[in-house]
Design a protein around this motif. Structure first.
Motif, PDB file in Angstrom:
ATOM      1  N   GLY A 132      32.853  -3.631  -0.610  1.00  0.00           N
ATOM      2  CA  GLY A 132      32.540  -2.250  -0.242  1.00  0.00           C
ATOM      3  C   GLY A 132      31.160  -2.262   0.369  1.00  0.00           C
ATOM      4  N   SER A 133      30.598  -1.086   0.624  1.00  0.00           N
ATOM      5  CA  SER A 133      29.264  -1.069   1.230  1.00  0.00           C
ATOM      6  C   SER A 133      28.199  -1.590   0.274  1.00  0.00           C
ATOM      7  CB  SER A 133      28.915   0.345   1.690  1.00  0.00           C
ATOM      8  OG  SER A 133      29.442   0.540   2.979  1.00  0.00           O
ATOM      9  N   SER A 134      28.401  -1.440  -1.021  1.00  0.00           N
ATOM     10  CA  SER A 134      27.372  -1.915  -1.954  1.00  0.00           C
ATOM     11  C   SER A 134      27.154  -3.409  -1.793  1.00  0.00           C
ATOM     12  CB  SER A 134      27.758  -1.590  -3.396  1.00  0.00           C
ATOM     13  OG  SER A 134      27.862  -0.203  -3.540  1.00  0.00           O
ATOM     14  N   GLU A 135      28.231  -4.186  -1.779  1.00  0.00           N
ATOM     15  CA  GLU A 135      28.069  -5.637  -1.602  1.00  0.00           C
ATOM     16  C   GLU A 135      27.492  -5.937  -0.213  1.00  0.00           C
ATOM     17  OE1 GLU A 135      31.612  -8.079  -1.697  1.00  0.00           O
ATOM     18  OE2 GLU A 135      30.433  -9.919  -1.675  1.00  0.00           O
ATOM     19  N   THR A 160      24.698  10.828   5.167  1.00  0.00           N
ATOM     20  CA  THR A 160      24.266  10.686   3.770  1.00  0.00           C
ATOM     21  C   THR A 160      25.338  11.184   2.805  1.00  0.00           C
ATOM     22  OG1 THR A 160      23.248  12.871   3.466  1.00  0.00           O
ATOM     23  CG2 THR A 160      21.881  11.160   4.511  1.00  0.00           C
ATOM     24  N   THR A 161      25.259  10.626   1.612  1.00  0.00           N
ATOM     25  CA  THR A 161      26.186  11.022   0.548  1.00  0.00           C
ATOM     26  C   THR A 161      25.992  12.498   0.198  1.00  0.00           C
ATOM     27  OG1 THR A 161      25.620   8.825  -0.301  1.00  0.00           O
ATOM     28  CG2 THR A 161      27.037  10.167  -1.676  1.00  0.00           C
ATOM     29  N   PHE A 162      24.788  13.013   0.412  1.00  0.00           N
ATOM     30  CA  PHE A 162      24.464  14.357  -0.087  1.00  0.00           C
ATOM     31  C   PHE A 162      24.899  15.485   0.844  1.00  0.00           C
ATOM     32  CE2 PHE A 162      21.544  11.229  -1.794  1.00  0.00           C
ATOM     33  CZ  PHE A 162      21.759  11.412  -3.145  1.00  0.00           C
ATOM     34  N   VAL A 170      20.995  -0.236   9.184  1.00  0.00           N
ATOM     35  CA  VAL A 170      21.626   1.086   9.137  1.00  0.00           C
ATOM     36  C   VAL A 170      22.749   1.083   8.100  1.00  0.00           C
ATOM     37  CG1 VAL A 170      22.826   2.896  10.404  1.00  0.00           C
ATOM     38  CG2 VAL A 170      21.030   1.572  11.531  1.00  0.00           C
ATOM     39  N   ASP A 171      22.600   1.951   7.107  1.00  0.00           N
ATOM     40  CA  ASP A 171      23.647   2.129   6.110  1.00  0.00           C
ATOM     41  C   ASP A 171      24.636   3.148   6.689  1.00  0.00           C
ATOM     42  OD1 ASP A 171      25.287   2.812   4.052  1.00  0.00           O
ATOM     43  OD2 ASP A 171      23.702   3.218   2.587  1.00  0.00           O
ATOM     44  N   ALA A 172      25.666   2.585   7.326  1.00  0.00           N
ATOM     45  CA  ALA A 172      26.684   3.430   7.957  1.00  0.00           C
ATOM     46  C   ALA A 172      27.949   3.414   7.109  1.00  0.00           C
ATOM     47  CB  ALA A 172      26.960   2.934   9.378  1.00  0.00           C
ATOM     48  N   GLY A 190      35.015   0.114   4.920  1.00  0.00           N
ATOM     49  CA  GLY A 190      36.386   0.223   5.440  1.00  0.00           C
ATOM     50  C   GLY A 190      37.180   1.227   4.614  1.00  0.00           C
ATOM     51  N   HIS A 191      36.818   1.320   3.322  1.00  0.00           N
ATOM     52  CA  HIS A 191      37.612   2.197   2.446  1.00  0.00           C
ATOM     53  C   HIS A 191      37.160   3.662   2.482  1.00  0.00           C
ATOM     54  CE1 HIS A 191      34.857   0.382  -0.914  1.00  0.00           C
ATOM     55  NE2 HIS A 191      34.242   1.377  -0.324  1.00  0.00           N
ATOM     56  N   LYS A 192      36.213   3.956   3.359  1.00  0.00           N
ATOM     57  CA  LYS A 192      35.891   5.385   3.526  1.00  0.00           C
ATOM     58  C   LYS A 192      36.562   5.833   4.832  1.00  0.00           C
ATOM     59  CE  LYS A 192      31.969   5.430   0.510  1.00  0.00           C
ATOM     60  NZ  LYS A 192      31.009   4.347   0.335  1.00  0.00           N
ATOM     61  N   PHE A 193      35.755   6.119   5.875  1.00  0.00           N
ATOM     62  CA  PHE A 193      36.418   6.614   7.088  1.00  0.00           C
ATOM     63  C   PHE A 193      37.072   5.499   7.900  1.00  0.00           C
ATOM     64  CE2 PHE A 193      33.676  10.057   5.781  1.00  0.00           C
ATOM     65  CZ  PHE A 193      34.541  11.128   5.880  1.00  0.00           C
TER      66      PHE A 193
HETATM   67  C1  LIG Z   1      25.538   6.140   2.278  1.00  0.00           C
HETATM   68  C2  LIG Z   1      26.237   5.259   1.289  1.00  0.00           C
HETATM   69  N1  LIG Z   1      25.833   3.980   1.141  1.00  0.00           N
HETATM   70  C3  LIG Z   1      26.445   3.148   0.267  1.00  0.00           C
HETATM   71  C4  LIG Z   1      27.493   3.575  -0.515  1.00  0.00           C
HETATM   72  C5  LIG Z   1      28.169   2.609  -1.453  1.00  0.00           C
HETATM   73  O1  LIG Z   1      29.386   2.270  -0.884  1.00  0.00           O
HETATM   74  P1  LIG Z   1      30.608   1.591  -1.635  1.00  0.00           P
HETATM   75  O2  LIG Z   1      31.133   2.627  -2.573  1.00  0.00           O
HETATM   76  O3  LIG Z   1      31.539   1.269  -0.515  1.00  0.00           O
HETATM   77  O4  LIG Z   1      30.109   0.371  -2.335  1.00  0.00           O
HETATM   78  C6  LIG Z   1      27.953   4.902  -0.398  1.00  0.00           C
HETATM   79  C7  LIG Z   1      29.054   5.403  -1.235  1.00  0.00           C
HETATM   80  O5  LIG Z   1      29.314   6.569  -1.339  1.00  0.00           O
HETATM   81  C8  LIG Z   1      27.308   5.759   0.537  1.00  0.00           C
HETATM   82  O6  LIG Z   1      27.712   7.040   0.694  1.00  0.00           O
END
Ligand SMILES: Cc1ncc(COP(=O)(O)O)c(C=O)c1O
Length: 475
Positions: free
Chosen positions: A133-136, A220-222, A251-253, A283-286
């Motif tokens: 996911g994006s975290s890794e 952003t998440t918010f 860039v955190d996209a 990939g698992h979001k949009f």
């Molecule tokens: C801006 C942003 N960065 C990182 C993450 C973490 O992504 P993931 O849940 O795919 O690990 C999220 C998750 O909501 C996010 O919104």
């Protein structure tokens, strides 16, 4: 009525004075033993149960969970086409890391990375990684920033003990997690009362020769907005030209990477900008794949430090890996490739426009209720979502509305406060994904209106009811 041969003799309901064998026979005949017993929960049961019983036991517990399609907090995909589901189901047994045995799966991963690099306007051939996911992806991208910074400092004979990373309070928690896990000082730019993203003027005071990089968010998440990535890039280019300090931009996209290229193709946030060295996307979001897939893409192959790549002898063959995990499924990589070839650029654009159109229609209906103010106008670049907050005086707040919506029809519309220094600001947010059709969005708007009417009459909810409220932002 005559009893069928071999059927157990009927036992009056409530009669527990029966043998295990009798109970088993009754269960076989009429139902499942688990219906009368607690679910195994702290040790392996002495004996298992029939496959159909195990399936039903789990299925019946899951009914207690929220319905994912009504979860408007989550960015993560809640529906895929039946053909994609088939690809996933048929490939659950394929271990992705086993590149030597499954070279075609590895090739499909590389195709996805090449397609994304092209979508993000990489200047030439490059490299990247499939992640969980994006975290890794962020952990790996930020590690690359740290490694590159350290190599530069070592080469110049300078101190390497105090790395720092600059980002806004609008980032996902994973950025702080990276700093804690990998010993980097987080320099977090606080948000302000009416400014929920960051720009160059916020970043500048935090930069120095120990800055391994700046992280900016696309979506952003918010609130679903983007940091001023062009402005931050310009600042970093000037810094490089004037002071010789080369600070890279990541860039955190996570959400925006699959939205901006289709809704705002002329907006520059990606490798068109000189200092953008790496990008992550979920990939698992949009990207429209079920949970378990993220991507990291570098501007150039040289942005990935050689010594972060492990070359090893695995099952007799040489293999290179750049991941925090090892064994993992192939199914979501294949599902991502399915989406890429199935939708193409035109399909993704159509889907994103559909979501945006439905988000705008929902936003209008929410604004028409009169009680709410929208966070973000139609002229602003934003993820397909509606972020809103109460305006004026009311005997209830956003958390009460969220709770009332959950109570009335099981909607999961989160209410939350923003990060410091905007932590007094309350927001509600509804993601508008493919499963929120025009008709369903209409129903939601009606339910929000009714929830307000109810709360206007009876006032805010009791503390007990408020505990049901989804207070996280959703992921
Ligand atoms: C801006 C942003 N960065 C990182 C993450 C973490 O992504 P993931 O849940 O795919 O690990 C999220 C998750 O909501 C996010 O919104």
């Amino acid at each position: 009525m005559p009893q069928p041969k071999d059927s157990p003799s009927p036992i009056p309901p409530g009669d527990t004075n029966i043998s295990l064998e009798q109970a088993e026979r009754l269960a076989q005949e009429y139902g499942n033993r688990f219906l009368l017993e607690p679910a195994p929960d702290h040790q392996l049961p002495e004996l298992g149960m029939a496959a159909v019983d195990a399936m039903r036991l789990i299925g019946e517990e899951l009914v207690l969970d929220g319905i994912p399609m009504r979860n408007l907090a989550t960015f993560v995909t809640t529906w895929m086409e039946p053909e994609a589901q088939r690809i996933i189901a048929e490939n659950l047994y394929r271990n992705f890391i086993d590149h030597a045995e499954y070279p075609q799966t590895a090739e499909i991963e590389q195709r996805c990375i090449r397609m994304l690099a092209h979508l993000f306007n990489a200047p030439g051939e490059t490299t990247g990684a499939r992640t969980q996911g994006s975290s890794e992806a962020i952990m790996l991208g930020a590690l690359s920033l740290k490694w590159k910074w350290r190599a530069r400092r070592e080469e110049a004979g300078q101190d390497t003990t105090k790395p720092n990373l600059v980002f806004g309070g609008d980032v996902h928690v994973v950025w702080e997690k990276f700093c804690r896990y990998f010993d980097v000082e987080p320099r977090i730019i606080p948000l302000q009362k009416d400014k929920y993203t960051i720009g160059p003027e916020d970043v500048e005071p935090h930069l120095d020769e120990n800055t391994i990089g700046v992280a900016a968010v696309l979506g952003t998440t918010f609130t679903g907005h983007a940091d001023d990535i062009v402005g931050i890039n310009d600042l970093l280019v000037t810094l490089k030209n004037d002071k010789g300090l080369d600070v890279p931009l990541h860039v955190d996209a996570a959400s925006g990477g699959f939205v901006w290229p289709f809704l705002y193709p002329h907006s520059e946030w990606d490798f068109r900008l000189e200092q953008v060295r790496s990008i992550n996307a979920s990939g698992h979001k949009f990207g429209l794949v079920y949970p378990g897939i993220g991507w990291l893409v570098f501007r150039e192959s040289s942005d990935l430090p050689d010594d972060l790549v492990f070359t090893e002898n695995y099952l007799g063959k040489t293999d290179a890996t750049f991941t925090l995990n090892f064994s993992t499924g192939s199914a979501m990589v294949l599902a991502q490739y399915y989406n890429f070839v199935r939708f193409g650029h035109g399909g993704y654009r159509y889907i994103m426009q559909t979501m945006q159109q439905n988000a705008r229609a929902l936003a209008k209906q929410i604004a028409d209720i009169g009680a709410f103010r929208l966070v973000g106008g139609e002229d602003e670049e934003q993820l397909p979502l509606v972020a809103f907050q109460l305006q004026g005086e009311h005997p209830y707040d956003e958390f009460d509305v969220a709770s009332q919506l959950a109570a009335e029809r099981g909607w999961m519309v989160p209410a939350y406060t923003l990060p410091p220094n905007a932590d007094h600001i309350k927001i509600m947010r509804a993601l508008v994904k493919l499963t929120l059709s025009h008709a369903v969005a209409n129903a939601l708007a009606g339910d929000i209106s009714e929830a307000c009417e109810t709360l206007e009459k009876k006032g805010g909810l009791h503390e007990v009811d408020r505990r049901r409220v989804h207070t996280g932002t959703g992921y």
